[in-house]
Design an enzyme around this catalytic site. Structure first.
Site, mmCIF file in Angstrom:
data_model
loop_
_atom_site.group_PDB
_atom_site.id
_atom_site.type_symbol
_atom_site.label_atom_id
_atom_site.label_comp_id
_atom_site.label_asym_id
_atom_site.label_seq_id
_atom_site.Cartn_x
_atom_site.Cartn_y
_atom_site.Cartn_z
ATOM 1 N N SER A 336 0.827 -1.212 0.000
ATOM 2 C CA SER A 336 0.000 0.000 0.000
ATOM 3 C C SER A 336 0.853 1.251 0.000
ATOM 4 O O SER A 336 2.059 1.212 0.254
ATOM 5 C CB SER A 336 -0.924 0.014 1.218
ATOM 6 O OG SER A 336 -0.196 0.329 2.379
ATOM 7 N N CYS A 337 0.197 2.384 -0.270
ATOM 8 C CA CYS A 337 0.871 3.684 -0.260
ATOM 9 C C CYS A 337 1.015 4.226 1.153
ATOM 10 O O CYS A 337 1.267 5.421 1.328
ATOM 11 C CB CYS A 337 0.080 4.680 -1.104
ATOM 12 S SG CYS A 337 0.191 4.371 -2.873
ATOM 13 N N ASP A 338 0.839 3.408 2.151
ATOM 14 C CA ASP A 338 0.907 3.840 3.535
ATOM 15 C C ASP A 338 2.311 3.546 4.072
ATOM 16 O O ASP A 338 2.761 2.401 4.044
ATOM 17 C CB ASP A 338 -0.145 3.099 4.353
ATOM 18 C CG ASP A 338 -0.312 3.699 5.735
ATOM 19 O OD1 ASP A 338 0.702 3.993 6.384
ATOM 20 O OD2 ASP A 338 -1.458 3.873 6.160
ATOM 21 N N ASN A 379 -6.560 1.228 0.239
ATOM 22 C CA ASN A 379 -5.804 1.445 -0.998
ATOM 23 C C ASN A 379 -6.438 0.737 -2.193
ATOM 24 O O ASN A 379 -5.781 0.526 -3.214
ATOM 25 C CB ASN A 379 -4.345 0.996 -0.865
ATOM 26 C CG ASN A 379 -3.413 2.100 -0.372
ATOM 27 O OD1 ASN A 379 -2.375 2.360 -0.947
ATOM 28 N ND2 ASN A 379 -3.810 2.780 0.680
ATOM 29 N N PHE B 162 9.131 4.856 0.326
ATOM 30 C CA PHE B 162 8.890 5.363 -1.026
ATOM 31 C C PHE B 162 9.975 6.356 -1.421
ATOM 32 O O PHE B 162 10.388 7.186 -0.630
ATOM 33 C CB PHE B 162 7.535 6.064 -1.099
ATOM 34 C CG PHE B 162 6.414 5.249 -0.539
ATOM 35 C CD1 PHE B 162 5.945 4.140 -1.226
ATOM 36 C CD2 PHE B 162 5.854 5.567 0.684
ATOM 37 C CE1 PHE B 162 4.926 3.368 -0.710
ATOM 38 C CE2 PHE B 162 4.831 4.797 1.211
ATOM 39 C CZ PHE B 162 4.363 3.696 0.522
#
Lengths: 389, 389
Positions: A336-338, A379, B162
């Site tokens: 996920s983008c977390d 997400n 990221f």
């Protein structure tokens, strides 16, 4: 059913049993928990042999999959339910109401009333307010008082969220009787993943004193609920289930003389080893020439089933098709983008250097506390799928 | 739509607007997130006024509720998607594919191919492996390179999960071109909940150097994606959205001369204040005469929507019908049998002493990162319900 199975021609993963062989070779759309209900049944019998006269109340929250509950009902297991939802599920699959206890100390008044009307007779409590709610909504019900445990050798001792102290426990027995309820005795929880039976000793010593105090004060105690804490294998040695359970029971019989009825609530210790998660590598990369570690991203993360990696508490075992080749440390993360969706960073995992996007990965002994923690769609990822073979 | 509304005769909760008045008085079966889409629209216009020429790509993961997406599509918003699932959702509601970017740096190869076939043209990457996947599955696509941020004033700086470092970023621009992709520029994320516009300065200074380096190396940069970080109100002062966004944009224009295209990805800052959760007190108790604090248990917890209380990171504002009376510290916890399901313990909350089971509680500004984190059925509790008024 769990004999050693050679890897089939379709997989290079070093699988250990029928469950892993299936998870290594079947086609999955998305991360999937595969359950072997026969393996769970073997564990049930192994625990039951050790637990002897104690009633197993399976902690439904560990894994409420229908196939598991149906098998346990057929085996005569009892159930510990955390909510109205879990009670409804057990009853809908054929469990008898007198075999289901409502073990959450935090219950909605309307749910107590509903459970009472559905025939549930045993409820947990750890404060006067909860006893008031039970008396008002389930008049005459049987209750046990949950004690707080101050000493623990568990891998994860519980917080003070559940249970009251010794002085209050005795008052609550009296108070329950004043309210027209039937106080049966006490419950406690030694802490999750208590790896060795001897680790129960300090907790049992502490609980035994409360038991003796209560008897000395004239309370007719009939029940001790020893909760869960039965361990699963996550890489660190644990004792075999029958030996472990038998050892615990010897300690329990000593600690609680006169206990007519003993309840045990295995969850993790019953179902964890009956499950394996199949997922895949999404990406393996370095972000800087200076980075010490690779990052390996899996298709499953903290918000899609691996919630128990919080604080890196549980270190699962990973099996990959590149096993046997050279390994190196990596930070393991979810898809996920977390930024909180990182599984192991403080203590990096050692995984094959050859891992790359698309490689299948199995995560061992993930039958407990995985699927139900999965988020509904964080997400935009669907929840962990679950199948029983 | 958000004018001050007096408490209706049915509620004693000190509500501040139409949304809260609804949440205070409507009947709910279970914890429910109530969304005011008009309030979200106001916030969209307020941010848009400040962001000027930047394109708003709403971070769908913050809240993918259909009513929010439909309204944003009608307003001409663009979207940042974290997964195939989010892209499908946006397109199914009428978003144009060229308005949806695939912003997750961790993508499944098959999902890249699917997105490419669905008309998605812009993808994020932060390593050679991800560029390889994009080139193989979305030939010729536009890409932006995500940079890691070393400096941050955010309430929650992101991890190194990221983004790549400066040296690698420049190499990746070259590598993307070699693969036949179209590198557009860079993205970064200042960190979640960056409460003041001036807090962007050190991050922008760091990113501006990479931008200048890349231009000096002959790269024709067209895009800067400034990510999210736009704050919501959780009790600590934040700047008004238009002023905040305009201030950020002045800094951005200075930092990235020649950027033809600017993307901004507000999520929390766009929808958090448009939502309020209605729940109830399950139990308020003391477990020992010696306890300093009460325990207050709500019908919602970390595994049913309040995941962002992990580490007590976000301190939500609570509104109760007992507000105005004397208050005292309490440990606030969720309703599950999980000892990790505690919201605030290190810094106890001050809530009314008169709180008791059944009291309705509103949790303010919970429109972002709540409903989708909710577990599917942990402990048998259903997921957080969501309705739009």
């Amino acid at each position: 059913m769990t004999q050693q199975i050679q890897p089939t021609p379709e997989t290079r993963l070093p699988v250990q049993n029928r469950l892993e062989a299936y998870a290594a070779t079947a086609t999955f759309d998305r991360p999937t928990l595969v359950l072997d209900v026969d393996r769970m049944e073997e564990q049930y019998h192994a625990l039951k042999r050790g637990l002897g006269r104690a009633d197993i109340h399976y902690a439904v929250k560990a894994n409420p999959h229908r196939a598991i509950l149906e098998r346990l009902i057929a085996l005569g297991s009892h159930f510990d339910a955390a909510s109205r939802g879990e009670i409804e599920l057990c009853l809908s699959l054929g469990a008898r109401a007198e075999h289901v206890s409502f073990g959450n100390t935090i219950k909605r008044a309307a749910d107590i009333a509903w459970a009472h009307s559905a025939g549930i007779t045993v409820f947990a409590a750890d404060c006067t307010q909860e006893l008031d709610k039970i008396a008002a909504n389930a008049p005459g019900a049987q209750v046990y008082i949950r004690l707080i445990v101050e000493t623990s050798n568990a891998d994860w001792p519980l917080t003070r969220k559940f249970g009251c102290d010794r002085a209050m426990a005795l008052e609550l027995l009296d108070y329950a009787r004043e309210l027209g309820l039937t106080p049966l005795g006490f419950s406690f929880h030694v802490g999750s993943q208590t790896r060795r039976a001897e680790f129960w000793e300090p907790t049992l010593a502490e609980m035994a004193e409360v038991w003796a105090d209560a008897k000395a004060a004239g309370h007719a105690l009939r029940l001790i609920n020893i909760g869960g804490g039965f361990p699963a294998f996550y890489g660190e040695a644990i004792e075999a289930p029958t030996d472990y359970a038998a050892h615990v029971m010897r300690l329990v019989e000593e600690a609680f003389p006169g206990a007519e009825r003993i309840m045990a609530e295995p969850g993790r210790g019953l179902v964890a080893e009956a499950g394996v998660i199949a997922c895949e590598v999404m990406l393996a990369s370095r972000k800087s020439e200076r980075d010490m570690h690779r990052w390996v991203y899996l298709s499953i993360g903290r918000f899609s089933g691996l919630a128990e990696t919080e604080g890196e508490a549980i270190r699962y075992e990973f099996v990959t098709e590149k096993d046997g080749g050279p390994t190196g440390p990596c930070i393991l993360a979810g898809p996920s983008c977390d930024s909180a969706d990182v599984l192991y960073e403080k203590r990096p995992m050692h995984l094959p250097l050859a891992l790359e996007a698309g490689d299948r990965v199995l995560i061992r002994n993930t039958g407990a506390y995985t699927s139900t923690y999965s988020s509904v769609c964080f997400n935009g990822f669907p929840p962990l799928d679950v199948i029983a073979i």
